[in-house]
Design a protein around this motif. Structure first.
Motif, PDB file in Angstrom:
ATOM      1  N   UNK A 101       0.844  -1.186   0.000  1.00 46.68           N
ATOM      2  CA  UNK A 101       0.000   0.000   0.000  1.00 46.68           C
ATOM      3  C   UNK A 101       0.878   1.234   0.000  1.00 46.68           C
ATOM      4  N   UNK A 102       0.465   2.235  -0.752  1.00 49.48           N
ATOM      5  CA  UNK A 102       1.164   3.521  -0.840  1.00 49.48           C
ATOM      6  C   UNK A 102       0.338   4.553  -0.081  1.00 49.48           C
ATOM      7  N   UNK A 103       0.884   5.083   1.008  1.00 45.62           N
ATOM      8  CA  UNK A 103       0.100   6.010   1.827  1.00 45.62           C
ATOM      9  C   UNK A 103      -0.075   7.374   1.164  1.00 45.62           C
ATOM     10  N   UNK A 104       0.603   7.623   0.045  1.00 47.57           N
ATOM     11  CA  UNK A 104       0.432   8.906  -0.634  1.00 47.57           C
ATOM     12  C   UNK A 104      -0.688   8.873  -1.664  1.00 47.57           C
ATOM     13  N   UNK A 105      -1.415   7.763  -1.727  1.00 51.75           N
ATOM     14  CA  UNK A 105      -2.548   7.657  -2.648  1.00 51.75           C
ATOM     15  C   UNK A 105      -3.771   7.115  -1.927  1.00 51.75           C
ATOM     16  N   UNK A 106      -4.819   6.869  -2.682  1.00 51.84           N
ATOM     17  CA  UNK A 106      -6.038   6.285  -2.115  1.00 51.84           C
ATOM     18  C   UNK A 106      -5.744   4.876  -1.629  1.00 51.84           C
ATOM     19  N   UNK A 107      -6.090   4.585  -0.393  1.00 49.68           N
ATOM     20  CA  UNK A 107      -5.841   3.248   0.150  1.00 49.68           C
ATOM     21  C   UNK A 107      -6.813   2.249  -0.479  1.00 49.68           C
ATOM     22  N   UNK A 108      -6.339   1.074  -0.877  1.00 52.24           N
ATOM     23  CA  UNK A 108      -7.194   0.072  -1.521  1.00 52.24           C
ATOM     24  C   UNK A 108      -8.031  -0.709  -0.509  1.00 52.24           C
ATOM     25  N   UNK A 109      -8.767   0.039   0.298  1.00 56.12           N
ATOM     26  CA  UNK A 109      -9.594  -0.534   1.357  1.00 56.12           C
ATOM     27  C   UNK A 109     -10.937   0.187   1.339  1.00 56.12           C
ATOM     28  N   UNK A 110     -12.021  -0.560   1.489  1.00 53.75           N
ATOM     29  CA  UNK A 110     -13.359   0.027   1.456  1.00 53.75           C
ATOM     30  C   UNK A 110     -13.640   0.839   2.719  1.00 53.75           C
ATOM     31  N   UNK A 111     -14.630   1.708   2.631  1.00 56.73           N
ATOM     32  CA  UNK A 111     -15.047   2.507   3.787  1.00 56.73           C
ATOM     33  C   UNK A 111     -15.456   1.601   4.944  1.00 56.73           C
ATOM     34  N   UNK A 112     -15.222   2.076   6.175  1.00 58.13           N
ATOM     35  CA  UNK A 112     -15.734   1.418   7.394  1.00 58.13           C
ATOM     36  C   UNK A 112     -15.353  -0.058   7.461  1.00 58.13           C
ATOM     37  N   UNK A 113     -14.103  -0.367   7.182  1.00 55.24           N
ATOM     38  CA  UNK A 113     -13.686  -1.769   7.075  1.00 55.24           C
ATOM     39  C   UNK A 113     -12.951  -2.286   8.300  1.00 55.24           C
ATOM     40  N   UNK A 114     -12.053  -1.501   8.892  1.00 53.52           N
ATOM     41  CA  UNK A 114     -11.165  -2.027   9.926  1.00 53.52           C
ATOM     42  C   UNK A 114     -11.484  -1.453  11.307  1.00 53.52           C
ATOM     43  N   UNK A 115     -11.155  -2.227  12.326  1.00 53.25           N
ATOM     44  CA  UNK A 115     -11.394  -1.812  13.708  1.00 53.25           C
ATOM     45  C   UNK A 115     -10.291  -0.906  14.241  1.00 53.25           C
ATOM     46  N   UNK A 116      -9.099  -1.040  13.685  1.00 57.49           N
ATOM     47  CA  UNK A 116      -7.979  -0.240  14.195  1.00 57.49           C
ATOM     48  C   UNK A 116      -6.905  -0.092  13.122  1.00 57.49           C
ATOM     49  N   UNK A 117      -6.110   0.942  13.296  1.00 63.16           N
ATOM     50  CA  UNK A 117      -4.942   1.208  12.453  1.00 63.16           C
ATOM     51  C   UNK A 117      -3.789   1.600  13.356  1.00 63.16           C
ATOM     52  N   UNK A 118      -2.605   1.092  13.033  1.00 64.53           N
ATOM     53  CA  UNK A 118      -1.407   1.418  13.805  1.00 64.53           C
ATOM     54  C   UNK A 118      -0.304   1.869  12.848  1.00 64.53           C
ATOM     55  N   UNK A 119       0.400   2.938  13.215  1.00 57.12           N
ATOM     56  CA  UNK A 119       1.524   3.408  12.402  1.00 57.12           C
ATOM     57  C   UNK A 119       2.586   3.993  13.331  1.00 57.12           C
ATOM     58  N   UNK A 120       3.756   3.378  13.327  1.00 56.12           N
ATOM     59  CA  UNK A 120       4.861   3.829  14.175  1.00 56.12           C
ATOM     60  C   UNK A 120       5.941   4.472  13.317  1.00 56.12           C
ATOM     61  N   UNK A 121       6.258   5.734  13.636  1.00 50.70           N
ATOM     62  CA  UNK A 121       7.334   6.462  12.944  1.00 50.70           C
ATOM     63  C   UNK A 121       7.183   6.358  11.427  1.00 50.70           C
ATOM     64  N   UNK A 122       6.007   6.742  10.960  1.00 51.92           N
ATOM     65  CA  UNK A 122       5.706   6.731   9.530  1.00 51.92           C
ATOM     66  C   UNK A 122       5.349   8.114   9.012  1.00 51.92           C
ATOM     67  N   UNK A 123       4.465   8.821   9.703  1.00 56.15           N
ATOM     68  CA  UNK A 123       3.908  10.059   9.171  1.00 56.15           C
ATOM     69  C   UNK A 123       4.973  11.118   8.934  1.00 56.15           C
TER      70      UNK A 123
END
Length: 259
Positions: A101-123
């Protein structure tokens, strides 16, 4: 990795060091086995349920969470030469799931799909504009009430240490030297270097303190009162907070936001 494979390593030349880090990343992206689990241009809740997944860990070649989909921009390469491609979910070494997945584009995931997201030292590795766009995408794919846990180097910690000479630089330098022993030479001791490396090493593009994170999160649609500062490995979901890495917890700010 063979001893010395990362040399030369010049802390004071960010451009040369970036190439070294790229080679290091390529090495980390090598795995023993890839198994294609499913192909889908857009992942939805049924795909996650089929694989027993509940959330996404970004910038993770092999997530440690048993119900996470690990993602990264970089392709993984197996011992037999097989490599990952977009629009597909793979099982990595029979231990974790992965999708490019490329965070600089549209994520290939549908709306309201996941319960959580985690990102460490990425942004901090993308521009502020790209970071807000990614956070907007994260909010879109989170289910109502879903949790984002975001960690990044805290600019305030560095600024206060530079001005006050409070000992943080020395402690952090020793920690990093231990972690990179045999791989890289010791980091320079100068305060100005320790401050500058936060900006110019590792491919960083934008640095955050709490106020700047709140700006990014609210600009992405998260409510101000839905944002909370957390401590290392403490949070609303202990299983997600447990993903925090020890190495850089001294410099890190931990924030959670509820969709």
């Amino acid at each position: 990795m063979a001893d010395g494979a990362l040399r030369p390593w010049n802390w004071e030349d960010p451009q040369e060091l970036a190439a070294t880090v790229d080679r290091f990343t390529e090495d980390l992206a090598r795995v023993e086995k890839l198994s294609l689990e499913l192909s889908a241009a857009v992942l939805d809740r049924s795909h996650f349920d089929r694989l027993g997944l509940t959330g996404i860990e970004f910038a993770a070649f092999k997530t440690r969470h048993p119900q996470a989909l690990g993602t990264d921009l970089v392709s993984l390469i197996a011992a037999d030469g097989a490599r990952t491609g977009p629009g597909q979910v793979y099982r990595i070494d029979d231990a974790a799931y992965f999708a490019e997945m490329d965070i600089t584009g549209t994520l290939p995931v549908a709306d309201d799909t996941v319960d959580w997201v985690y990102a460490e030292h990425l942004i901090e590795h993308v521009t502020l504009h790209a970071g807000i766009a990614w956070l907007t995408e994260v909010r879109r794919i989170l289910r109502p009430g879903g949790l984002l846990r975001l960690t990044t180097p805290d600019l305030r910690v560095y600024a206060e240490s530079y001005v006050n000479d409070d000992g943080f630089f020395g402690k952090h330098r020793r920690r990093m030297n231990r972690a990179l022993s045999g791989v890289a030479p010791a980091m320079p001791e100068r305060g100005a270097f320790m401050f500058n490396q936060l900006f110019y090493v590792y491919g960083h593009r934008w640095l955050y303190d709490l106020e700047e994170l709140r700006h990014a999160l609210t600009s992405a649609g998260f409510a101000e009162d839905a944002i909370a500062v957390r401590a290392f490995r403490e949070g609303a979901r202990p299983d997600v907070a447990e993903l925090d890495q020890v190495l850089r917890n001294d410099e890190t700010i931990y924030v959670e936001a509820v969709a």
